[in-house]
Motif scaffolding. Structure first.
Motif, PDB file in Angstrom:
ATOM      1  N   ASP A 102      33.784  39.861  46.694  1.00 58.44           N
ATOM      2  CA  ASP A 102      32.940  39.118  47.447  1.00 58.44           C
ATOM      3  C   ASP A 102      32.938  37.594  46.546  1.00 58.44           C
ATOM      4  OD1 ASP A 102      30.683  37.513  48.380  1.00 58.44           O
ATOM      5  OD2 ASP A 102      29.320  39.015  48.512  1.00 58.44           O
ATOM      6  N   ILE A 103      33.237  36.561  47.079  1.00 60.69           N
ATOM      7  CA  ILE A 103      33.324  35.307  46.488  1.00 60.69           C
ATOM      8  C   ILE A 103      31.863  35.067  45.855  1.00 60.69           C
ATOM      9  CG2 ILE A 103      32.538  33.868  48.252  1.00 60.69           C
ATOM     10  CD1 ILE A 103      34.769  31.763  47.384  1.00 60.69           C
ATOM     11  N   LEU A 104      30.868  35.529  46.206  1.00 62.49           N
ATOM     12  CA  LEU A 104      29.393  35.319  45.403  1.00 62.49           C
ATOM     13  C   LEU A 104      29.319  36.210  44.484  1.00 62.49           C
ATOM     14  CD1 LEU A 104      27.280  35.503  48.898  1.00 62.49           C
ATOM     15  CD2 LEU A 104      28.165  33.294  47.753  1.00 62.49           C
ATOM     16  N   LYS A 105      30.042  37.074  44.072  1.00 65.40           N
ATOM     17  CA  LYS A 105      29.873  37.825  42.632  1.00 65.40           C
ATOM     18  C   LYS A 105      30.383  36.968  41.509  1.00 65.40           C
ATOM     19  CE  LYS A 105      28.606  41.535  44.840  1.00 65.40           C
ATOM     20  NZ  LYS A 105      27.131  42.056  44.800  1.00 65.40           N
ATOM     21  N   PHE A 114      34.321  37.187  40.732  1.00 68.28           N
ATOM     22  CA  PHE A 114      35.161  36.888  41.778  1.00 68.28           C
ATOM     23  C   PHE A 114      36.588  36.526  41.054  1.00 68.28           C
ATOM     24  CE2 PHE A 114      37.198  34.102  44.687  1.00 68.28           C
ATOM     25  CZ  PHE A 114      37.343  34.906  45.789  1.00 68.28           C
ATOM     26  N   MET A 115      36.514  35.409  40.359  1.00 70.70           N
ATOM     27  CA  MET A 115      37.647  34.857  39.751  1.00 70.70           C
ATOM     28  C   MET A 115      38.706  35.645  39.088  1.00 70.70           C
ATOM     29  SD  MET A 115      37.928  31.936  41.296  1.00 70.70           S
ATOM     30  CE  MET A 115      39.329  31.469  40.842  1.00 70.70           C
ATOM     31  N   LYS A 116      38.390  36.675  38.383  1.00 70.09           N
ATOM     32  CA  LYS A 116      38.995  37.743  37.757  1.00 70.09           C
ATOM     33  C   LYS A 116      40.045  38.437  38.869  1.00 70.09           C
ATOM     34  CE  LYS A 116      36.232  38.734  33.816  1.00 70.09           C
ATOM     35  NZ  LYS A 116      35.846  39.876  32.859  1.00 70.09           N
ATOM     36  N   THR A 117      39.328  38.873  40.075  1.00 69.10           N
ATOM     37  CA  THR A 117      39.928  39.606  41.096  1.00 69.10           C
ATOM     38  C   THR A 117      40.951  38.558  41.758  1.00 69.10           C
ATOM     39  OG1 THR A 117      38.303  41.108  41.356  1.00 69.10           O
ATOM     40  CG2 THR A 117      39.737  40.813  43.305  1.00 69.10           C
ATOM     41  N   TYR A 118      40.415  37.403  42.054  1.00 68.56           N
ATOM     42  CA  TYR A 118      41.483  36.297  42.425  1.00 68.56           C
ATOM     43  C   TYR A 118      42.641  36.071  41.893  1.00 68.56           C
ATOM     44  CZ  TYR A 118      42.794  31.732  44.336  1.00 68.56           C
ATOM     45  OH  TYR A 118      43.644  30.756  44.855  1.00 68.56           O
ATOM     46  N   ASP A 119      42.566  35.948  40.592  1.00 60.65           N
ATOM     47  CA  ASP A 119      43.561  35.591  39.726  1.00 60.65           C
ATOM     48  C   ASP A 119      44.612  36.909  39.725  1.00 60.65           C
ATOM     49  OD1 ASP A 119      42.839  33.129  38.974  1.00 60.65           O
ATOM     50  OD2 ASP A 119      41.925  33.667  37.047  1.00 60.65           O
ATOM     51  N   ARG A 120      44.247  38.180  39.751  1.00 58.37           N
ATOM     52  CA  ARG A 120      45.093  39.320  39.606  1.00 58.37           C
ATOM     53  C   ARG A 120      45.913  39.338  40.971  1.00 58.37           C
ATOM     54  NH1 ARG A 120      43.569  44.863  39.869  1.00 58.37           N
ATOM     55  NH2 ARG A 120      41.269  44.477  40.407  1.00 58.37           N
ATOM     56  N   ILE A 121      45.134  39.121  42.030  1.00 57.50           N
ATOM     57  CA  ILE A 121      45.642  39.242  43.340  1.00 57.50           C
ATOM     58  C   ILE A 121      46.728  38.064  43.443  1.00 57.50           C
ATOM     59  CG2 ILE A 121      45.445  39.038  45.804  1.00 57.50           C
ATOM     60  CD1 ILE A 121      42.907  40.661  45.759  1.00 57.50           C
ATOM     61  N   TYR A 145      43.131  38.033  49.007  1.00 53.03           N
ATOM     62  CA  TYR A 145      44.164  38.696  49.673  1.00 53.03           C
ATOM     63  C   TYR A 145      44.785  37.798  50.773  1.00 53.03           C
ATOM     64  CZ  TYR A 145      47.032  42.061  52.326  1.00 53.03           C
ATOM     65  OH  TYR A 145      48.009  42.755  52.834  1.00 53.03           O
ATOM     66  N   SER A 146      43.892  37.493  51.507  1.00 52.90           N
ATOM     67  CA  SER A 146      44.254  36.476  52.841  1.00 52.90           C
ATOM     68  C   SER A 146      44.960  35.059  52.120  1.00 52.90           C
ATOM     69  CB  SER A 146      43.168  36.216  53.320  1.00 52.90           C
ATOM     70  OG  SER A 146      42.575  37.341  54.158  1.00 52.90           O
TER      71      SER A 146
END
Length: 251
Positions: A97-100, A103-110, A156-157
């Protein structure tokens, strides 16, 4: 479709679409380079390839690591002296969720795994593909075309949309060298990606209901499409994005 003595790298080939793709290339006589992080799974896929074709080269590597990416290409050339087909299949999907706050940790990893890695591996592989007039298949997703219903799959998208557009740009860049670059964008497929992600497996049943054909694809269906695009039967096709989604986008 014969790939006799062609050298094919398939990243993310320890399971799912990558494993099926590797096995199908092996059936057609290719020298396959299996790439993944799970050595036990890679050995299992290697055994399946060996039953139907040549023994593959196993490269245990994390595509998101630059040093490992170099090892993938270097070991391929050291063993076979050339490269004919690159299948950038490795990827990951994590709903977040971008509101968490994190979030950016997950974003960068993906983004590192799904977009930066295939860009870098393509950079490393291109000189050898130029010599062989080979081709590249990038495995994207319909998530890169439509927002669908997975609002928490924003990273992901975005990564898949970026991969698809990178493919079109690199197809134009490499066309003068005789290299073709195409994209396969699957819809829902029965793979291990759910087991390695935060998506609920119950989504598979939802996916079925949200496709026009009311089904989820098997990995081999996508593998067959990849082999077609990598073959001489598709010699006039480059810069194209082939959707195989059981009519999901129609819904």
């Amino acid at each position: 479709m014969s790939f006799e003595n062609k050298v094919v790298i398939v990243t993310g080939s320890s399971s799912g679409i990558g494993a099926s793709t590797a096995i199908e290339f092996a059936k057609e006589g290719a020298h396959v380079v299996l790439v993944g992080r799970n050595e036990a799974k890679l050995k299992n896929v290697s055994q399946q390839c060996e039953k139907v074709g040549k023994k593959p080269l196993i490269v245990k590597a994390d595509v998101s690591n630059d040093d490992d990416a170099k090892i993938i290409i270097n070991k391929t050339i050291e063993n076979f002296g050339k490269l004919d087909v690159l299948v950038n299949n490795a990827g990951m999907g994590v709903a977040h969720d971008i509101l968490k706050d994190d979030f950016m940790k997950t974003y960068d990893r993906i983004m590192i795994t799904n977009l930066r890695a295939p860009v870098y591996i393509t950079h490393l592989a291109s000189p050898y593909l130029i010599k062989s007039k080979g081709n590249i298949i990038n495995v994207s997703s319909i998530a890169g075309i439509s927002t669908l219903e997975l609002e928490d799959s924003i990273p992901y998208s975005i990564s898949k949309a970026g991969l698809s557009h990178f493919s079109r740009n690199i197809a134009l860049k490499l066309a003068p060298y005789g290299i073709r670059v195409n994209v396969v964008s699957p819809g829902p497929v029965y793979t291990d990606i759910l087991a390695n992600s935060s998506f609920d497996e119950a989504l598979f049943e939802q996916f079925k209901l949200r496709t026009a054909l009311k089904r989820v694809s098997e990995p081999k269906e996508i593998a067959d499409l990849i082999l077609f695009l990598a073959s001489d039967k598709a010699k006039g096709i480059t810069g194209s994005d082939f959707v195989s989604d059981n009519g999901r986008l129609l819904m």
